[in-house]
Scaffold this active site. Structure first.
Site, PDB file in Angstrom:
ATOM      1  N   CYS A   2       0.799  -1.224   0.000  1.00 57.27           N
ATOM      2  CA  CYS A   2       0.000   0.000   0.000  1.00 57.27           C
ATOM      3  C   CYS A   2       0.836   1.281   0.000  1.00 57.27           C
ATOM      4  CB  CYS A   2      -0.889   0.028   1.227  1.00 57.27           C
ATOM      5  SG  CYS A   2      -1.854  -1.454   1.466  1.00 57.27           S
ATOM      6  N   ARG A  27       4.906   0.341  -5.783  1.00 56.84           N
ATOM      7  CA  ARG A  27       4.800  -0.493  -4.590  1.00 56.84           C
ATOM      8  C   ARG A  27       3.822  -1.657  -4.785  1.00 56.84           C
ATOM      9  NH1 ARG A  27       6.701   1.904  -0.022  1.00 56.84           N
ATOM     10  NH2 ARG A  27       5.148   0.987   1.343  1.00 56.84           N
ATOM     11  N   TRP A  74      -2.918  -2.737  -1.595  1.00 60.38           N
ATOM     12  CA  TRP A  74      -2.498  -4.078  -2.035  1.00 60.38           C
ATOM     13  C   TRP A  74      -3.212  -5.049  -1.132  1.00 60.38           C
ATOM     14  CZ3 TRP A  74       0.363  -8.385  -0.300  1.00 60.38           C
ATOM     15  CH2 TRP A  74       0.874  -9.210  -1.305  1.00 60.38           C
ATOM     16  N   ASN A 100      -1.449   1.344   5.928  1.00 63.65           N
ATOM     17  CA  ASN A 100      -0.538   0.406   5.272  1.00 63.65           C
ATOM     18  C   ASN A 100      -0.014  -0.521   6.354  1.00 63.65           C
ATOM     19  OD1 ASN A 100       1.489  -0.901   3.842  1.00 63.65           O
ATOM     20  ND2 ASN A 100       2.902   0.830   3.945  1.00 63.65           N
ATOM     21  N   GLY A 101      -0.161  -1.837   6.146  1.00 62.44           N
ATOM     22  CA  GLY A 101       0.310  -2.801   7.138  1.00 62.44           C
ATOM     23  C   GLY A 101      -0.769  -3.819   7.423  1.00 62.44           C
ATOM     24  N   GLU A 481      18.683 -16.162  -9.248  1.00 65.28           N
ATOM     25  CA  GLU A 481      18.236 -14.779  -9.409  1.00 65.28           C
ATOM     26  C   GLU A 481      17.738 -14.540 -10.839  1.00 65.28           C
ATOM     27  OE1 GLU A 481      17.320 -12.439  -7.675  1.00 65.28           O
ATOM     28  OE2 GLU A 481      17.524 -10.637  -8.871  1.00 65.28           O
ATOM     29  N   GLU A 488       9.130 -13.339 -12.587  1.00 66.61           N
ATOM     30  CA  GLU A 488       8.453 -12.161 -12.042  1.00 66.61           C
ATOM     31  C   GLU A 488       7.808 -11.298 -13.118  1.00 66.61           C
ATOM     32  OE1 GLU A 488      10.312  -9.816  -8.434  1.00 66.61           O
ATOM     33  OE2 GLU A 488      11.864 -10.420  -9.851  1.00 66.61           O
ATOM     34  N   HIS A 504      19.232 -36.007 -11.370  1.00 66.11           N
ATOM     35  CA  HIS A 504      18.570 -36.678 -10.251  1.00 66.11           C
ATOM     36  C   HIS A 504      17.069 -36.390 -10.219  1.00 66.11           C
ATOM     37  CE1 HIS A 504      22.361 -38.065  -8.669  1.00 66.11           C
ATOM     38  NE2 HIS A 504      22.845 -36.850  -8.838  1.00 66.11           N
ATOM     39  N   LYS A 601       6.402  -3.958  -4.227  1.00 62.06           N
ATOM     40  CA  LYS A 601       7.821  -3.638  -4.119  1.00 62.06           C
ATOM     41  C   LYS A 601       8.354  -3.905  -2.726  1.00 62.06           C
ATOM     42  CE  LYS A 601      11.782  -2.056  -5.398  1.00 62.06           C
ATOM     43  NZ  LYS A 601      12.602  -3.070  -6.100  1.00 62.06           N
TER      44      LYS A 601
HETATM   45  C1  F6R Z   1      12.546  -9.448  -6.672  1.00 56.90           C
HETATM   46  C2  F6R Z   1      12.368  -8.585  -5.527  1.00 56.90           C
HETATM   47  C3  F6R Z   1      12.021  -9.210  -4.215  1.00 56.90           C
HETATM   48  C4  F6R Z   1      12.766  -8.490  -3.083  1.00 56.90           C
HETATM   49  C5  F6R Z   1      12.305  -9.015  -1.715  1.00 56.90           C
HETATM   50  C6  F6R Z   1      13.074  -8.385  -0.585  1.00 56.90           C
HETATM   51  O1  F6R Z   1      12.860  -8.728  -7.819  1.00 56.90           O
HETATM   52  O2  F6R Z   1      12.468  -7.394  -5.615  1.00 56.90           O
HETATM   53  O3  F6R Z   1      12.294 -10.584  -4.207  1.00 56.90           O
HETATM   54  O4  F6R Z   1      14.127  -8.686  -3.254  1.00 56.90           O
HETATM   55  O5  F6R Z   1      10.945  -8.760  -1.555  1.00 56.90           O
HETATM   56  O6  F6R Z   1      12.925  -6.996  -0.581  1.00 56.90           O
HETATM   57  P1  F6R Z   1      13.907  -6.058   0.237  1.00 56.90           P
HETATM   58  O7  F6R Z   1      15.254  -6.182  -0.401  1.00 56.90           O
HETATM   59  O8  F6R Z   1      13.330  -4.690   0.108  1.00 56.90           O
HETATM   60  O9  F6R Z   1      13.928  -6.579   1.637  1.00 56.90           O
END
Ligand code: F6R
Length: 606
Positions: A2, A27, A74, A100-101, A481, A488, A504, A601
């Site tokens: 949010c 976000r 969100w 937010n939360g 990664e 994503e 395996h 985000k």
């Molecule tokens: C992937 C991505 C997420 C963040 C994860 C941790 O592209 O952005 O996997 O890496 O949510 O977020 P932070 O680094 O803000 O703790």
């Protein structure tokens, strides 16, 4: 997750609120709403879906109110819908709030309110807050500040809250616990938002509100108090970047812009960290730790930051005889890790607000372990919780898919690992690696030149349902990664495996034209990975091989050769290629790069 914006002052509030919500779109959200207030009534407008739907609803209307709050939601409790979207108001529509939360004890509080005849319109956890405030304000006769002091300590979980009332139409009450909230001010008035980019077009003077603080924003003043009512000192800072940093700047997405920003972001992160033959992490001297006594090191993070930790943990395992562990924060916090003052816990987070990582920090702090944070956002919750905090200087990362945060985490973790090893056994950093670190920004500029070639190769992926990534040792976390980036933003199912594990089980999935992206950059084991690649080719796979310029390969149709550098730094080069693969594939599939479905985000809920 949010996004919140709020303004009170001399200007009309709506333009700031809406542009701010737009800046916070990264976000992640699925509905949006605003409240504008004056002494006559509360104007509330909400819409599910994109912010543009709310803008369309508001277009053609004139709103002269100079105080109001906005929200992008969100969904956590209750589906994305107009009813569940914020702001939420009391029955009389005289108190309105955005949140937010997550309020973890909302069900018991709801039961209490139902007994007092409060009616609920939404399925959210948030709605209880507005009714609790209503109860204190109207039935107990408290003013809003005192009502907040009563209600906030009763809320378990996390919150950033903005409350407006019809009785005080130029005042915003703001409260924070474990969800971000930044205040701002200029000559026209006072602002608040979940993140600085929303404020930057209006002011560079900002102040991150701290946990357990209440701020009262009026037209020309801000006061800050603890939840117990004690007055707090205000620590105003200049925003560490300008508005340009939070704009797309001609790129078609923030993700692409941020991929291209990596040479500069790495340079900034390494500024002051390298001498001719050593790394400089003087902050370590502030840790109350006898290095000779150190027993365990834990690396803890989520998502992309966890992948950066896997690389750093591997590097440390190769350099010391210490017990080194690496955990996703969500596992660490419930895994009963052995923690005491002889343990060092390194937490990594771009936002510094991720709920699982913050809970993991708390656990370590309670157990008296020594804690280091690696964080990108100045003043974020995590940066204040760890014993010491080292900053990646990536600038604002707006794209949901993390790119420059990852590479800056990799280089800073690299310096940290070298500096810790030196303190443990006096070992000096490898001169060759120091030179390579210094040269990384230039090297990445060279790797970015593969962009056009990758755009063409991405055609191999764009019509696929599944893609497999393989690698060994340092090539494995970066394969993880790369697969995360692809899934994503392109929604292609992508998995990463240790190359040696393929036979395996996972090899059962390989059939004609399955794409395998193989990372084999380490000379001493590349031949092994290449044998595993052959096994997939024999089953009809299409292979894209990422290797280094010292490894001889023959007969591969699609090969990208990267300059050989120390193995611990190779992921920085490799990931640039994998980020570009994910980006071009997603563009070809017509995906919305900066707003991937279901993602937020900053994940401020568990
Ligand atoms: C992937 C991505 C997420 C963040 C994860 C941790 O592209 O952005 O996997 O890496 O949510 O977020 P932070 O680094 O803000 O703790």
């Amino acid at each position: 997750m949010c996004g919140i914006t709020g303004y009170t002052g001399k200007m009309e509030a709506l333009p700031f609120i809406m542009q701010g919500l737009e800046k916070l779109e990264y976000r992640g959200y699925d509905s949006a709403g605003v409240t504008l207030v004056d002494d006559k009534k509360m104007f509330i407008c909400k819409e599910s879906g994109r912010l543009s739907a709310l803008s369309t609803k508001l277009s053609g209307q004139h709103h002269p109110q100079t105080c109001g709050v906005g929200h992008t939601r969100w969904a956590t409790h209750g589906i994305p819908s107009q009813l569940n979207s914020h702001p939420h108001s009391n029955q009389a529509k005289t108190i309105c709030l955005v949140h937010n939360g997550i309020i973890e004890n909302y069900l018991s509080l709801k039961q209490e309110l139902l007994k007092k005849d409060y009616h609920f319109r939404s399925q959210t956890d948030t709605e209880i807050i507005v009714h609790l405030l209503d109860d204190q304000y109207y039935h107990e006769g408290l003013n809003m500040f005192d009502a907040l002091k009563k209600v906030l300590p009763r809320l378990s979980g996390s919150f950033a809250l903005c409350i407006v009332t019809k009785d005080e139409p130029d005042t915003i009450y703001v409260a924070k616990k474990e969800s971000p909230m930044i205040l701002g001010r200029n000559s026209s008035g006072c602002f608040c938002a979940s993140d600085a980019p929303a404020l930057l077009p209006y002011t560079k003077k900002i102040m991150p509100l701290k946990d357990n603080e209440i701020a009262i924003l009026r037209k020309d003043s801000i006061e800050v108090f603890g939840f117990d009512g004690s007055e707090k000192t205000q620590e105003w800072i200049d925003a560490p970047y300008d508005i340009k940093a939070a704009q797309r700047d001609g790129y078609d997405s923030f993700m692409l812009k941020e991929i291209y920003e990596q040479p500069r972001a790495i340079k900034e992160t390494l500024r002051g960290r390298l001498t001719e033959d050593d790394v400089v992490v003087d902050e370590l001297d502030e840790l109350d730790l006898d290095w000779k006594d150190l027993k365990r090191v834990y690396f803890v993070a989520c998502g992309t930051a966890y992948h950066a930790c896997l690389s750093a943990a591997m590097q440390m395992q190769h350099l010391t005889s210490l017990n080194v562990y690496c955990f996703p924060a969500s596992e660490f916090r419930y895994g009963e890790p052995y923690l005491d003052k002889k343990c060092l816990c390194i937490f990594v987070s771009q936002s510094g607000e991720t709920a699982d990582t913050i809970a993991a920090v708390k656990l370590a702090v309670q157990a008296k372990a020594r804690t280091i944070g690696i964080v990108n956002v100045l003043g974020s919750s995590m940066s204040r919780m760890t014993d010491i905090c080292l900053y990646t200087c990536a600038g604002p990362e707006i794209s949901v898919a993390s790119t420059k945060a990852y590479t800056t985490q990799l280089v800073l973790l690299n310096c940290l690992v070298l500096a810790i090893c030196k303190r443990i056994d006096g070992s000096k950093a490898d001169r060759k690696m120091i030179a390579e670190l210094k040269n990384l920004p230039d090297l990445i500029r060279d790797v970015l030149k593969y962009d056009e070639q990758i755009k063409k190769l991405a055609k191999l992926l764009s019509d696929k349902n599944d893609v497999y990534f393989i690698g060994r040792q340092h090539d494995y976390p970066v394969a993880l990664e790369g697969s995360l980036k692809l899934k994503e933003i392109s929604y292609i199912h992508a998995d990463a495996y240790y190359a040696g594990e393929l036979k395996h089980g996972p090899i059962a999935l390989i059939e004609k034209d399955t794409v395998v992206i193989a990372v084999a950059t380490e000379a001493k084991i590349a031949a092994k990975t290449i044998s595993n690649i052959q096994e997939t080719l024999a089953r009809g796979s299409k292979v894209i091989l990422l290797t280094s310029d010292q490894i001889e390969t023959e007969g591969f149709e699609h090969v990208i050769r990267l300059k050989t550098i120390s193995q611990a730094l190779m992921p920085v080069e490799i990931i640039i290629i994998l980020q570009l693969f994910a980006y071009h594939t997603a563009v070809m599939k017509g995906c919305d790069i900066d707003k991937p479905r279901n993602l937020a985000k900053s994940v401020t809920v568990e």
